[in-house]
Write a protein that holds these residues in place. Structure first.
Motif, PDB file in Angstrom:
ATOM      1  N   ASP A  22     -16.369  59.504  38.771  1.00  0.00           N
ATOM      2  CA  ASP A  22     -14.787  59.293  38.898  1.00  0.00           C
ATOM      3  C   ASP A  22     -14.288  59.526  37.726  1.00  0.00           C
ATOM      4  OD1 ASP A  22     -12.769  58.591  40.374  1.00  0.00           O
ATOM      5  OD2 ASP A  22     -12.480  56.628  39.464  1.00  0.00           O
ATOM      6  N   ARG A  99     -10.267  63.085  48.382  1.00  0.00           N
ATOM      7  CA  ARG A  99     -10.902  61.861  47.748  1.00  0.00           C
ATOM      8  C   ARG A  99     -12.132  61.386  48.216  1.00  0.00           C
ATOM      9  NH1 ARG A  99      -5.037  60.801  47.070  1.00  0.00           N
ATOM     10  NH2 ARG A  99      -4.635  60.329  44.879  1.00  0.00           N
ATOM     11  N   ALA A 122     -12.515  56.847  44.520  1.00  0.00           N
ATOM     12  CA  ALA A 122     -11.447  57.574  44.435  1.00  0.00           C
ATOM     13  C   ALA A 122     -10.569  56.978  45.815  1.00  0.00           C
ATOM     14  CB  ALA A 122     -11.344  59.047  44.831  1.00  0.00           C
TER      15      ALA A 122
END
Length: 270
Positions: A22, A99, A122
């Motif tokens: 991330d 995402r 995400a």
């Protein structure tokens, strides 16, 4: 190590890998191809895997680790304790800034997943199972109760490359002929987790999937009350032909769709 301890370690390891991935998400990263044009890898995949492996090794140093990237075993042992990991499942989504991608970790005993975690940072979603129940962000979840295929949503999963694109076409047709709607998410572990929480009703492929793309999610579906088989309708395991997952209530229809795709295809990425 108890199932609860394995589940806790799976969550810690998945979180460690997800944090690394991330931190690089939607930044400028180099993308490499392993083979096919859609089979990509990044340094983030490798660094996230390192974080997962180190977390597991610190707590359980003698266990076998099976993973997608280099320096880990690629086959699941039929005896003993092992961990099956995917540092970034859905790397194509990841590199495009979409995402829906995940870090997945499954604790395996004698070839069967007994606990697992799938972290989608995400989306701020964490799924996990101790083999008895499945949880999303701390809340218990179950598969859907839908029984009418025409009210159901099913995802064809894995990927059929250009040489097998006709099978992808047949997969979509087989789903659309039987079910209310179709999804193509691009992250197998996210799709399987969605069956576990009831937001999808089924997942289907005739591709022989890799264990790191599937074992965590399969264990979550089963613990949430669903059904996962191979194309013959037998209980799915890590080396099975194809994968058919459902809420159990529509499994015959999902299995029929899988059989319409064609014979078992080669290994393929999500």
């Amino acid at each position: 190590m108890s199932p609860a301890d394995r589940a806790a370690l799976a969550r810690r390891a998945a979180a460690a890998g997800a944090d690394v991935a991330d931190s690089r998400f939607r930044t400028v990263i180099d993308v490499e191809r392993k083979g096919a044009k859609t089979d990509v890898v990044t340094q983030a995949d490798r660094d996230a895997q390192t974080a997962v492996v180190e977390t597991i090794a610190d707590a359980s140093p003698d266990d076998v680790i099976v993973g997608e990237e280099a320096e880990t075993r690629e086959t699941v042992p039929d005896r003993g304790s092992a961990w099956v990991i995917d540092p970034i499942d859905g790397t194509n989504n990841y590199v495009r800034g979409t995402r829906t991608w995940a870090t997945a970790v499954a604790a395996v005993e004698d070839g069967e997943a007994v606990a697992a975690a799938t972290n989608l940072p995400a989306l701020e979603d964490v799924y996990w199972t101790d083999g008895e129940a499945t949880y999303l962000n701390g809340d218990s979840v179950t598969v859907s109760e839908r029984t009418d295929p025409e009210a159901c949503v099913v995802a064809p999963t894995m990927w059929w490359d250009f040489d097998d694109r006709g099978q992808f076409e047949r997969a979509c047709a087989a789903v659309l002929e039987r079910f209310g709607d179709i999804r193509r998410i691009g992250c197998a572990q996210a799709e399987l987790a969605a069956v576990a929480d009831g937001s999808l009703d089924g997942v289907v492929t005739n591709v022989r999937p890799h264990p790191w793309d599937t074992m965590a999610g399969v264990s979550m579906i089963r613990a949430a009350g669903g059904t996962v088989t191979d194309l013959s309708g037998d209980r799915w395991r890590h080396d099975s032909a194809g994968l058919v997952a459902s809420n159990g209530r529509i499994h015959d229809a999902v299995l029929a769709a899988a059989r319409d795709i064609g014979p078992v295809d080669a290994d393929g990425p999500a």
